[in-house]
Design a protein around this motif. Sequence first.
Motif, short mmCIF file in Angstrom:
data_model
loop_
_atom_site.label_atom_id
_atom_site.label_comp_id
_atom_site.label_asym_id
_atom_site.label_seq_id
_atom_site.Cartn_x
_atom_site.Cartn_y
_atom_site.Cartn_z
N LEU A 30 7.88 5.00 8.21
CA LEU A 30 6.59 5.60 8.56
C LEU A 30 5.46 4.58 8.72
O LEU A 30 4.49 4.83 9.43
N GLN B 63 11.08 5.18 3.26
CA GLN B 63 9.96 5.92 3.86
C GLN B 63 8.90 4.97 4.37
O GLN B 63 8.34 5.15 5.47
N ALA C 117 0.84 -1.20 0.00
CA ALA C 117 0.00 0.00 0.00
C ALA C 117 0.88 1.25 0.00
O ALA C 117 0.64 2.20 -0.75
N ALA C 118 1.92 1.23 0.83
CA ALA C 118 2.81 2.40 0.93
C ALA C 118 3.56 2.61 -0.38
O ALA C 118 3.65 3.74 -0.88
N LEU C 119 4.09 1.53 -0.96
CA LEU C 119 4.81 1.65 -2.23
C LEU C 119 3.88 2.15 -3.33
O LEU C 119 4.27 2.98 -4.16
N SER C 120 2.63 1.65 -3.32
CA SER C 120 1.70 2.03 -4.39
C SER C 120 1.37 3.51 -4.33
O SER C 120 0.91 4.08 -5.31
N GLN C 121 1.60 4.12 -3.18
CA GLN C 121 1.34 5.57 -3.07
C GLN C 121 2.54 6.41 -3.44
O GLN C 121 2.49 7.63 -3.36
N GLY C 122 3.62 5.74 -3.79
CA GLY C 122 4.80 6.48 -4.24
C GLY C 122 5.85 6.68 -3.16
O GLY C 122 6.83 7.40 -3.37
N LEU C 123 5.67 6.05 -1.99
CA LEU C 123 6.70 6.15 -0.96
C LEU C 123 7.90 5.29 -1.37
O LEU C 123 7.75 4.27 -2.04
N SER C 124 9.09 5.69 -0.95
CA SER C 124 10.26 4.85 -1.15
C SER C 124 10.22 3.74 -0.10
O SER C 124 9.47 3.82 0.86
#
Lengths: 264, 245
Positions: A181, A177, A167-174
């Motif tokens: 986070l 991050q 989910a985090a990667l799909s939002q563009g987080l590295s």
Amino acid sequence: MGLEIDREPRVNIQVTDGVLLPEKSQPTLFNSWAIAFTLAVVLLVVLPIVRPDPYWNILVTFPAGILVTFQVTVSAIILATLIGIFVGIGQLSKRTFINRLATVYVEIIRGIPLLVQIFFLYFALGRFLRLQDFPAAVLSMAICYGAYMGEVFRAGIQAIPRGQMEAALSQGLSRGQALRLIILPQTVKIILPAIGNEFIALLKDSSLVSVVALTDLFRQARNYASVTFNYFDAYLMVSLVYLVFTLFLSRLVAFMEEKLKQHD
Amino acid sequence: MTEPLVRIEQARKSFNKVHALRSVNLSIYPGEVLFIIGPSGSGKSTLLRTINRLEMLDSGSVWFDGIDVMDHKTDIRHIREQIGMVFQAFHLYPHLRVLDNITLAPRVVKKVTAEQARLKAQQLLEKIHLPDKIHAWPEQLSGGQKQRVAIARALAMEPRLLLFDEPTSALDPEMVKEVLDVMLDLAREGMTMAVVSHEMGFAKAAAHRVIFMDEGEIVEEGSPDQIFNRPQNPRTEKFLQHVLH
């Protein structure tokens, strides 16, 4: 930083060594805890009153040592936790070099008896880095326990569902991050009891450090014994003090675990 | 004809020698609502997940807005921030309140100020009919509410494309409608959407195009009317009989 996060259900991480955690579902364990704790406290109170010499005389030498013991333990656990975060992440890294570095470190540390490690590291640190006794003691404990904390963090990170990272990667987080986070805040929550257990184990193992240098709780008892030749009573009292601390702390960890479960 | 937003060419992928995708070609056009149906294990989720590179391809290529998604030199984060994804199991961040679930990525990735992100989150919560849940924890929400918040979280990045991976499969029947209503609103606003789902009613109401996948291949594609009422391929027909009855 590449991470291999297995699809696993959320679990309660239990990396205990030594202290048995009393649980509500196990009334017999709780009873054994209560018996041991009561016995230790009663003996610690009654013995010095009934026979001030030697018991009271032994006890009054302890406070300075207790302070040192806790200073070493708290400093070492903080450092070991920091090391553990990196080792845990490193063990899950897809980058071969980082992965090998972390896993080999853990293998080496786990394969050497703690007392031997402490002797080696303490003298190595003293010889090559010219560290003072206290930092040398803390650092050698932290290097040892960093490996165990790494295992705790690795298990904790793996217990977070894979979908959180996705989910985090799909939002563009590295990945960094996402780890900082999203993954680690959840990890810390589930491994808090395990860290508590490591703290207790470290508290006990800090007595090994006294062999090389520090005047901690155990050293105070040995000093007393070496002057009076009253080994039995000195070691009896120091055993009781350690017991009260570890039993009290294990209860605290169990309480914390209970609280965290309720929140889920 | 306009340029496709997503172009997938000759996509191949296998897991442990099982073919998940065998030579799939697909384009998604701006403003289009594309529905992907098919039996489980047919490769539809895998196909969806290659678009934002949650899965790598063994061979073939995926282009988003003319950029090669599978190329390692591509800044994948820049592509992902333009593609929202909604998962079957929601994957809300359980340690953050609803507000922070929605504002985290805009603040971290797009460097939006906290105040701007909060205003946007409030608007989005109005849109999904959950304005009073702004300070709730994910665990306090029902399944349908969680999925609507997950949609709001995806929308907060102002994506050009939304991917839905079986968004209603984990929901109790009475909660499916509230999620589909939100998705229907988005479709009417012209959002480009690729939806893996078996909600035929929704497909009939909102989809522009339906593709049927089986064993890693696109077996048939056409308008909802064509696929649901006059399927040409016997495999499509057989699958629809199973799903509709």
